[in-house]
Write a protein that holds these residues in place. Structure first.
Motif, PDB file in Angstrom:
ATOM      1  N   ASP A  96       0.528  -1.464  -0.117  1.00 56.80           N
ATOM      2  CA  ASP A  96       0.011   0.506  -0.538  1.00 56.80           C
ATOM      3  C   ASP A  96       0.737   1.353   0.087  1.00 56.80           C
ATOM      4  O   ASP A  96       2.135   1.258   0.770  1.00 56.80           O
ATOM      5  CB  ASP A  96      -1.237  -0.147   0.933  1.00 56.80           C
ATOM      6  N   LEU A  97       0.313   2.106  -0.391  1.00 58.65           N
ATOM      7  CA  LEU A  97       0.451   3.289  -0.965  1.00 58.65           C
ATOM      8  C   LEU A  97       0.295   4.264  -0.045  1.00 58.65           C
ATOM      9  O   LEU A  97      -0.772   4.714   0.450  1.00 58.65           O
ATOM     10  CB  LEU A  97       1.149   4.219  -2.099  1.00 58.65           C
ATOM     11  N   LYS A  98       0.810   5.686   1.231  1.00 58.03           N
ATOM     12  CA  LYS A  98       0.154   6.014   2.534  1.00 58.03           C
ATOM     13  C   LYS A  98       1.059   6.945   2.584  1.00 58.03           C
ATOM     14  O   LYS A  98       2.473   7.057   2.593  1.00 58.03           O
ATOM     15  CB  LYS A  98       0.392   5.223   3.369  1.00 58.03           C
ATOM     16  N   THR A  99       0.256   8.304   2.964  1.00 53.05           N
ATOM     17  CA  THR A  99       1.019   9.038   3.441  1.00 53.05           C
ATOM     18  C   THR A  99       0.345   9.553   4.736  1.00 53.05           C
ATOM     19  O   THR A  99      -0.397   9.627   5.212  1.00 53.05           O
ATOM     20  CB  THR A  99       0.455  10.804   2.584  1.00 53.05           C
ATOM     21  N   VAL A 100       1.677   9.942   5.808  1.00 60.13           N
ATOM     22  CA  VAL A 100       1.272  10.315   7.214  1.00 60.13           C
ATOM     23  C   VAL A 100       2.386  11.862   7.514  1.00 60.13           C
ATOM     24  O   VAL A 100       3.666  11.962   6.795  1.00 60.13           O
ATOM     25  CB  VAL A 100       1.986   8.731   7.755  1.00 60.13           C
ATOM     26  N   PRO A 101       1.951  11.950   8.610  1.00 59.57           N
ATOM     27  CA  PRO A 101       2.388  13.093   8.708  1.00 59.57           C
ATOM     28  C   PRO A 101       4.115  12.816   9.573  1.00 59.57           C
ATOM     29  O   PRO A 101       3.383  11.594   9.871  1.00 59.57           O
ATOM     30  CB  PRO A 101       1.245  13.987  10.060  1.00 59.57           C
ATOM     31  N   LEU A 102       4.762  13.363   9.088  1.00 55.18           N
ATOM     32  CA  LEU A 102       6.043  13.437  10.222  1.00 55.18           C
ATOM     33  C   LEU A 102       6.369  13.569  11.511  1.00 55.18           C
ATOM     34  O   LEU A 102       5.080  14.196  11.946  1.00 55.18           O
ATOM     35  CB  LEU A 102       6.912  14.501   9.702  1.00 55.18           C
ATOM     36  N   PRO A 103       6.602  12.366  12.172  1.00 51.11           N
ATOM     37  CA  PRO A 103       6.349  12.348  14.292  1.00 51.11           C
ATOM     38  C   PRO A 103       7.079  13.295  14.640  1.00 51.11           C
ATOM     39  O   PRO A 103       8.329  13.965  13.921  1.00 51.11           O
ATOM     40  CB  PRO A 103       6.639  11.531  14.077  1.00 51.11           C
TER      41      PRO A 103
END
Length: 103
Positions: A96-103
């Protein structure tokens, strides 16, 4: 060029991918790896860190890191913009390709 080991991030653990980013005025490395999930590593102490010249007594040593428990099975990552990362995550027999906020 000569390198110095300043972090032991786990026995039998191989880095898969990493990005450098800035958050709150500080620089971090976000690293996916084979055995310990995604690690957030602050770079503040890199220049003054003590060299590791012998096998550590525990599983990890040197520069400290934070494991981002919400991010698992990340095979590759890239910085999408100043606030988000793009992840390639193993999912069953595919990805899967996901976008997440940088922690």
């Amino acid at each position: 060029m000569k390198g110095t080991t300043i972090a032991e991030l786990g026995n039998r653990n191989n880095p898969l991918d990493m990005i450098v980013y800035t958050k709150g005025g500080k620089d971090y490395i976000l690293m996916s790896n084979s055995a310990r999930g995604v690690m957030k590593i602050p770079t503040d102490d890199f220049g003054t860190a003590t060299a590791i010249n012998a096998r550590p007594a525990g599983e990890t040593a040197g520069v400290k890191y934070e494991t981002i428990k919400e991010l698992t099975d990340v095979m590759q990552l890239d910085k999408l913009n100043d606030e988000n990362a793009l992840l390639l995550v193993k999912s069953g027999t595919g990805f899967d390709l996901k976008t997440v906020p940088l922690p």
